[in-house]
Design a protein around this motif. Structure first.
Motif, short mmCIF file in Angstrom:
data_model
loop_
_atom_site.label_atom_id
_atom_site.label_comp_id
_atom_site.label_asym_id
_atom_site.label_seq_id
_atom_site.Cartn_x
_atom_site.Cartn_y
_atom_site.Cartn_z
N VAL A 10 -19.25 -37.29 -40.97
CA VAL A 10 -17.92 -37.12 -41.56
C VAL A 10 -16.86 -37.73 -40.64
O VAL A 10 -15.98 -38.47 -41.09
CB VAL A 10 -17.61 -35.64 -41.86
CG1 VAL A 10 -16.17 -35.46 -42.31
CG2 VAL A 10 -18.57 -35.10 -42.91
N GLU A 11 -16.95 -37.46 -39.35
CA GLU A 11 -15.99 -38.02 -38.39
C GLU A 11 -16.05 -39.55 -38.38
O GLU A 11 -15.01 -40.21 -38.32
CB GLU A 11 -16.25 -37.47 -36.98
CG GLU A 11 -15.85 -36.03 -36.80
CD GLU A 11 -14.34 -35.80 -36.82
OE1 GLU A 11 -13.57 -36.72 -36.48
OE2 GLU A 11 -13.93 -34.69 -37.20
N ALA A 12 -17.24 -40.10 -38.46
CA ALA A 12 -17.39 -41.56 -38.47
C ALA A 12 -16.79 -42.16 -39.74
O ALA A 12 -16.11 -43.19 -39.67
CB ALA A 12 -18.87 -41.94 -38.35
N VAL A 13 -17.00 -41.52 -40.89
CA VAL A 13 -16.42 -42.02 -42.14
C VAL A 13 -14.89 -42.00 -42.04
O VAL A 13 -14.22 -42.95 -42.44
CB VAL A 13 -16.92 -41.20 -43.35
CG1 VAL A 13 -16.13 -41.55 -44.61
CG2 VAL A 13 -18.41 -41.46 -43.58
N ILE A 14 -14.35 -40.92 -41.47
CA ILE A 14 -12.90 -40.83 -41.30
C ILE A 14 -12.40 -41.95 -40.39
O ILE A 14 -11.36 -42.56 -40.65
CB ILE A 14 -12.51 -39.44 -40.74
CG1 ILE A 14 -12.77 -38.35 -41.79
CG2 ILE A 14 -11.06 -39.42 -40.27
CD1 ILE A 14 -12.68 -36.93 -41.25
N ALA A 15 -13.16 -42.25 -39.35
CA ALA A 15 -12.75 -43.27 -38.37
C ALA A 15 -12.89 -44.70 -38.89
O ALA A 15 -12.20 -45.60 -38.41
CB ALA A 15 -13.56 -43.11 -37.08
N GLY A 16 -13.79 -44.93 -39.85
CA GLY A 16 -13.92 -46.26 -40.42
C GLY A 16 -15.27 -46.90 -40.24
O GLY A 16 -16.14 -46.39 -39.52
N PRO A 17 -15.46 -48.05 -40.89
CA PRO A 17 -16.76 -48.72 -40.93
C PRO A 17 -17.38 -49.01 -39.56
O PRO A 17 -18.60 -48.91 -39.41
CB PRO A 17 -16.47 -50.02 -41.68
CG PRO A 17 -15.26 -49.73 -42.48
CD PRO A 17 -14.45 -48.75 -41.68
N ASP A 18 -16.58 -49.35 -38.58
CA ASP A 18 -17.15 -49.65 -37.25
C ASP A 18 -17.82 -48.44 -36.62
O ASP A 18 -18.77 -48.58 -35.84
CB ASP A 18 -16.08 -50.20 -36.32
CG ASP A 18 -15.61 -51.59 -36.73
OD1 ASP A 18 -16.35 -52.28 -37.47
OD2 ASP A 18 -14.52 -51.99 -36.30
N LYS A 19 -17.33 -47.26 -36.93
CA LYS A 19 -17.92 -46.03 -36.39
C LYS A 19 -19.12 -45.58 -37.23
O LYS A 19 -20.01 -44.92 -36.71
CB LYS A 19 -16.88 -44.91 -36.34
CG LYS A 19 -15.73 -45.20 -35.41
CD LYS A 19 -16.18 -45.26 -33.98
CE LYS A 19 -14.99 -45.52 -33.07
NZ LYS A 19 -15.37 -45.69 -31.70
N VAL A 20 -19.12 -45.93 -38.51
CA VAL A 20 -20.22 -45.54 -39.39
C VAL A 20 -21.47 -46.40 -39.13
O VAL A 20 -22.59 -45.87 -39.12
CB VAL A 20 -19.81 -45.67 -40.88
CG1 VAL A 20 -20.99 -45.47 -41.80
CG2 VAL A 20 -18.71 -44.68 -41.22
N ALA A 21 -21.29 -47.68 -38.90
CA ALA A 21 -22.41 -48.62 -38.79
C ALA A 21 -23.52 -48.16 -37.86
O ALA A 21 -24.70 -48.21 -38.24
CB ALA A 21 -21.89 -50.00 -38.41
N PRO A 22 -23.22 -47.70 -36.64
CA PRO A 22 -24.32 -47.31 -35.74
C PRO A 22 -25.11 -46.08 -36.20
O PRO A 22 -26.21 -45.85 -35.71
CB PRO A 22 -23.62 -46.99 -34.42
CG PRO A 22 -22.24 -47.53 -34.52
CD PRO A 22 -21.92 -47.63 -35.97
N LEU A 23 -24.57 -45.32 -37.13
CA LEU A 23 -25.25 -44.11 -37.60
C LEU A 23 -26.25 -44.38 -38.72
O LEU A 23 -27.07 -43.52 -39.03
CB LEU A 23 -24.22 -43.09 -38.10
CG LEU A 23 -23.15 -42.65 -37.12
CD1 LEU A 23 -22.23 -41.64 -37.78
CD2 LEU A 23 -23.76 -42.08 -35.85
#
Length: 149
Positions: free
Chosen positions: A42-55
């Protein structure tokens, strides 16, 4: 010399293999892990695609309640950027099952969020599947059942 394997030996072997891979309700440790993984997503989605990609695992897919779905690259390059969410979120009614290197988490997420600039239901069910790759849990699949309000 020929080896003789009895039916009971085969049955025992099959039963032990099948039992080991059947999903079971996760214990407290795995449920705590699931809570941390969901919060990180959820935190990564809020932060944006660059944070989501590694997950995201290579096989990642998402499906939304409106039928829009993406694979990993599509979500990183198009889907994740359409989400705008507030950090005041919570999840409840979490159910976690695990087998081998797979963790399946079913829960309700309460969050103020828009997708494609359209408000979605504040509380809605989600389903997220994690797969352990090496020492890291990666997201294999996610379903967001939130309806557009």
């Amino acid at each position: 010399m020929r080896s003789i394997v009895t039916r009971s030996a085969i049955a025992g072997f099959l039963a032990s293999g099948l039992l080991a891979s059947n999903p079971v309700s996760a214990g407290a440790d795995m449920t705590a892990t699931a809570r941390d993984l969901v919060a990180g997503f959820v935190e990564a989605v809020i932060a944006g695609p660059d944070k989501v990609a590694p997950l995201l695992a290579p096989e990642y897919q998402i499906m939304r309640s409106n039928g829009v779905g993406y694979d990993r690259d599509g979500y990183i390059n198009r889907g994740a950027g359409t989400v705008n969410a507030q950090r005041n979120y919570a999840y409840d009614d979490m159910v976690v099952t695990a087998a081998d290197n797979i963790l399946v988490v079913r829960y309700f997420l309460r969050i103020e969020e828009t997708i494609d600039a359209k408000a979605i239901a504040r509380r809605a069910p989600r389903l997220t599947v994690f797969r352990k790759i090496g020492d890291d849990w990666k997201i294999s699949a996610h379903s967001n059942f939130a309806q557009v309000e």
